[in-house]
Design a protein around this motif. Structure first.
Motif, PDB file in Angstrom:
ATOM      1  N   SER A  97       0.851  -1.196   0.000  1.00 25.11           N
ATOM      2  CA  SER A  97       0.000   0.000   0.000  1.00 25.11           C
ATOM      3  C   SER A  97       0.881   1.239   0.000  1.00 25.11           C
ATOM      4  CB  SER A  97      -0.909   0.006   1.232  1.00 25.11           C
ATOM      5  OG  SER A  97      -0.137   0.223   2.406  1.00 25.11           O
ATOM      6  N   CYS A  98       0.264   2.393  -0.101  1.00 24.44           N
ATOM      7  CA  CYS A  98       1.024   3.639   0.040  1.00 24.44           C
ATOM      8  C   CYS A  98       1.745   3.674   1.389  1.00 24.44           C
ATOM      9  CB  CYS A  98       0.097   4.845  -0.076  1.00 24.44           C
ATOM     10  SG  CYS A  98      -0.850   4.946  -1.610  1.00 24.44           S
ATOM     11  N   ALA A  99       1.064   3.135   2.427  1.00 25.83           N
ATOM     12  CA  ALA A  99       1.626   3.158   3.777  1.00 25.83           C
ATOM     13  C   ALA A  99       2.778   2.185   3.960  1.00 25.83           C
ATOM     14  CB  ALA A  99       0.529   2.858   4.799  1.00 25.83           C
ATOM     15  N   THR A 100       2.986   1.281   3.007  1.00 22.86           N
ATOM     16  CA  THR A 100       4.135   0.385   3.107  1.00 22.86           C
ATOM     17  C   THR A 100       5.432   1.179   3.060  1.00 22.86           C
ATOM     18  OG1 THR A 100       2.893  -1.404   2.053  1.00 22.86           O
ATOM     19  CG2 THR A 100       5.293  -1.594   2.070  1.00 22.86           C
ATOM     20  N   CYS A 101       5.505   2.142   2.144  1.00 20.79           N
ATOM     21  CA  CYS A 101       6.692   2.993   2.043  1.00 20.79           C
ATOM     22  C   CYS A 101       6.570   4.231   2.920  1.00 20.79           C
ATOM     23  CB  CYS A 101       6.922   3.407   0.595  1.00 20.79           C
ATOM     24  SG  CYS A 101       7.351   2.023  -0.489  1.00 20.79           S
ATOM     25  N   HIS A 102       5.344   4.735   3.075  1.00 22.95           N
ATOM     26  CA  HIS A 102       5.116   5.914   3.924  1.00 22.95           C
ATOM     27  C   HIS A 102       4.471   5.439   5.220  1.00 22.95           C
ATOM     28  CE1 HIS A 102       6.238   8.502   0.597  1.00 22.95           C
ATOM     29  NE2 HIS A 102       5.414   7.839  -0.177  1.00 22.95           N
ATOM     30  N   ASN A 103       5.286   4.777   6.015  1.00 15.83           N
ATOM     31  CA  ASN A 103       4.810   4.113   7.229  1.00 15.83           C
ATOM     32  C   ASN A 103       4.759   5.110   8.380  1.00 15.83           C
ATOM     33  OD1 ASN A 103       4.546   2.561   9.581  1.00 15.83           O
ATOM     34  ND2 ASN A 103       5.668   0.843   8.699  1.00 15.83           N
ATOM     35  N   PRO A 104       3.578   5.350   8.980  1.00 15.63           N
ATOM     36  CA  PRO A 104       3.517   6.320  10.079  1.00 15.63           C
ATOM     37  C   PRO A 104       4.387   5.941  11.272  1.00 15.63           C
ATOM     38  CG  PRO A 104       1.445   5.110   9.857  1.00 15.63           C
ATOM     39  CD  PRO A 104       2.260   4.800   8.648  1.00 15.63           C
ATOM     40  N   SER A 105       4.635   4.650  11.465  1.00 20.85           N
ATOM     41  CA  SER A 105       5.491   4.216  12.572  1.00 20.85           C
ATOM     42  C   SER A 105       6.966   4.513  12.314  1.00 20.85           C
ATOM     43  CB  SER A 105       5.313   2.714  12.823  1.00 20.85           C
ATOM     44  OG  SER A 105       3.984   2.416  13.192  1.00 20.85           O
ATOM     45  N   LEU A 106       7.296   4.814  11.063  1.00 23.34           N
ATOM     46  CA  LEU A 106       8.684   5.140  10.697  1.00 23.34           C
ATOM     47  C   LEU A 106       8.800   6.579  10.217  1.00 23.34           C
ATOM     48  CD1 LEU A 106       9.609   1.838   8.797  1.00 23.34           C
ATOM     49  CD2 LEU A 106      10.322   2.503  11.104  1.00 23.34           C
ATOM     50  N   ALA A 352       8.740  16.666  16.549  1.00 21.13           N
ATOM     51  CA  ALA A 352       7.609  16.725  17.468  1.00 21.13           C
ATOM     52  C   ALA A 352       7.363  15.345  18.062  1.00 21.13           C
ATOM     53  CB  ALA A 352       6.360  17.207  16.732  1.00 21.13           C
ATOM     54  N   GLU A 353       6.615  15.320  19.148  1.00 22.87           N
ATOM     55  CA  GLU A 353       6.200  14.045  19.707  1.00 22.87           C
ATOM     56  C   GLU A 353       5.296  13.335  18.699  1.00 22.87           C
ATOM     57  OE1 GLU A 353       6.959  12.415  22.540  1.00 22.87           O
ATOM     58  OE2 GLU A 353       8.495  13.952  22.837  1.00 22.87           O
ATOM     59  N   PRO A 354       5.545  12.054  18.432  1.00 24.83           N
ATOM     60  CA  PRO A 354       4.712  11.351  17.445  1.00 24.83           C
ATOM     61  C   PRO A 354       3.260  11.248  17.891  1.00 24.83           C
ATOM     62  CG  PRO A 354       6.155   9.809  18.602  1.00 24.83           C
ATOM     63  CD  PRO A 354       6.595  11.178  19.010  1.00 24.83           C
ATOM     64  N   VAL A 355       2.378  11.341  16.919  1.00 30.63           N
ATOM     65  CA  VAL A 355       0.949  11.229  17.171  1.00 30.63           C
ATOM     66  C   VAL A 355       0.476   9.870  16.657  1.00 30.63           C
ATOM     67  CG1 VAL A 355      -1.329  12.167  16.651  1.00 30.63           C
ATOM     68  CG2 VAL A 355       0.604  13.717  17.019  1.00 30.63           C
ATOM     69  N   PRO A 356      -0.139   9.051  17.507  1.00 29.91           N
ATOM     70  CA  PRO A 356      -0.598   7.721  17.036  1.00 29.91           C
ATOM     71  C   PRO A 356      -1.593   7.861  15.887  1.00 29.91           C
ATOM     72  CG  PRO A 356      -0.701   7.877  19.441  1.00 29.91           C
ATOM     73  CD  PRO A 356      -0.427   9.267  18.936  1.00 29.91           C
ATOM     74  N   VAL A 357      -1.493   6.962  14.939  1.00 33.78           N
ATOM     75  CA  VAL A 357      -2.399   6.935  13.788  1.00 33.78           C
ATOM     76  C   VAL A 357      -3.252   5.676  13.882  1.00 33.78           C
ATOM     77  CG1 VAL A 357      -2.560   6.819  11.281  1.00 33.78           C
ATOM     78  CG2 VAL A 357      -0.796   8.222  12.353  1.00 33.78           C
TER      79      VAL A 357
END
Length: 363
Positions: A97-106, A352-357
């Motif tokens: 998915s798009c999130a595979t490369c644009h991973n919010p956890s990374l 910034a402090e990470p925001v959970p997604v």
């Protein structure tokens, strides 16, 4: 020299706003004032007041996120775009998915030196940041997309990336009954589940991905305790002696322009592939990345060729490899060890402090 000057004028006119004389004067004033403060002396009165306020204003976060009139925001469109962003059915393998490369956890990227594409192929460039693009003027490392809507199509249809056709994507989504009501809620028309609306929804969601407020933002807004003396010295160097703000300008710390910064040459000429051959300055030029949410452990540059911040600072201190396309901003400079530490301390304040997604429920 005349051709080189013309190249640089074309680049500035086409890709970034000109810096005004008052703004440059204010930058110098603020840098000088901060430098004096680090030395334990008071800045002269002429360095205070409006010059400092106007300079800080250039780095102040905007109050609102812009959306184009051709694709205005709606919560329904955002929700649809989020589902699409995380849906691996947009790839031929059904696993990317798009999130595979644009991973919010990374940090909304993949943390790799270079991206991995279809069939586990190592691609020639790093995965770029996806946050704060609502304000961007050009997209991709080489600027070949001029809108987020255009950019959203590129990785889906690129054979080396998600390797799909838009027709096949739409067929897959129509086979998932849950998508039809999401498209009807987000878009008008008799048949809203189409490629144009898919790209509009993806672009809308991506425009909502904005970096949270960082310590630097609180300092810009008047909280002097938000960052330490070393970071303030680093900012003074950033806008002064080191000259970083010549390209990393504004609240996103990018001029949205393209520069050859003198990296080791590869076959990838960047913006040069889309600019007239006569525009020498665009050869080996790549888009200035934002410094917001910088991954402090690297790697860096469009192809990940510099492994860490020490290598980056050393590269800029040397001034890059000399060639006709080298950006005029690239000049060798002496940076002492304490100055390098101060610059890194400043860069830390942009995180910034990470925001959970919350992951979406996929239809």
């Amino acid at each position: 020299m005349g051709d080189r000057a013309q190249d640089n004028r074309l680049r500035r006119r086409a890709f970034r706003p000109a810096l005004t004389v008052p703004f440059l004067a204010a930058l110098c004033a603020l840098a000088s004032g901060l430098g004096l403060a680090q030395a334990g002396r008071s800045a002269p009165p002429e360095l205070a007041g409006e010059a400092v306020r106007s300079t800080k204003a250039a780095f102040r976060r905007p109050a609102d996120t812009p959306f184009p009139g051709t694709n205005p925001f709606s919560p329904e469109k955002e929700a649809l775009g989020k589902a699409l962003f995380f849906d691996p059915r947009l790839s031929r393998s059904g696993s990317v998915s798009c999130a595979t490369c644009h991973n919010p956890s990374l940090g909304w990227t993949d943390g790799l030196p270079r991206a991995v594409g279809f069939g586990m192929e190592i691609l020639p460039r790093r995965t770029p940041q996806v946050r704060n693009l609502a304000w961007a003027a050009a997209f991709q490392w080489d600027g070949r997309a001029d809108s987020l809507e255009m950019q959203a199509r590129m990785p889906i249809t690129a054979p080396a990336e998600m390797n799909m056709t838009m027709d096949l994507v739409i067929a897959r989504l129509k086979a998932a009954p849950g998508y039809a009501p999401l498209f009807r809620a987000a878009f008008a028309g008799d048949d809203p589940l189409n490629a144009g609306n898919l790209l509009a929804a993806l672009a809308t969601y991506e425009r909502t991905l904005v970096s949270p407020r960082a310590p630097f933002d609180r300092w810009i807004e008047g909280d002097e305790a938000a960052i330490g003396p070393d970071a303030k010295q680093g900012f003074a160097l950033f806008i002064g002696k080191a000259g970083c703000s010549a390209c990393h300008s504004g609240w996103r710390f990018t001029d949205d322009s393209f520069h050859d910064i003198g990296l080791a040459v590869t076959e990838d000429v960047g913006r040069g592939a889309f600019a007239p051959p006569s525009v020498t300055a665009m050869q080996h030029a790549f888009k200035t990345p934002s410094l917001r949410e910088l991954r402090m452990q690297g790697p860096y540059m469009h192809d990940g060729q510099l492994p860490d911040l020490d290598a980056v600072l050393e590269h800029y201190a040397r001034g890059g490899e000399k060639r006709p396309s080298l950006s005029f901003e690239m000049k060798p400079l002496e940076l002492a060890a304490d100055e390098r530490r101060a610059l890194v301390a400043f860069l830390q304040t942009l995180k910034a402090e990470p925001v959970p997604v919350a992951l979406p429920h996929l239809p």
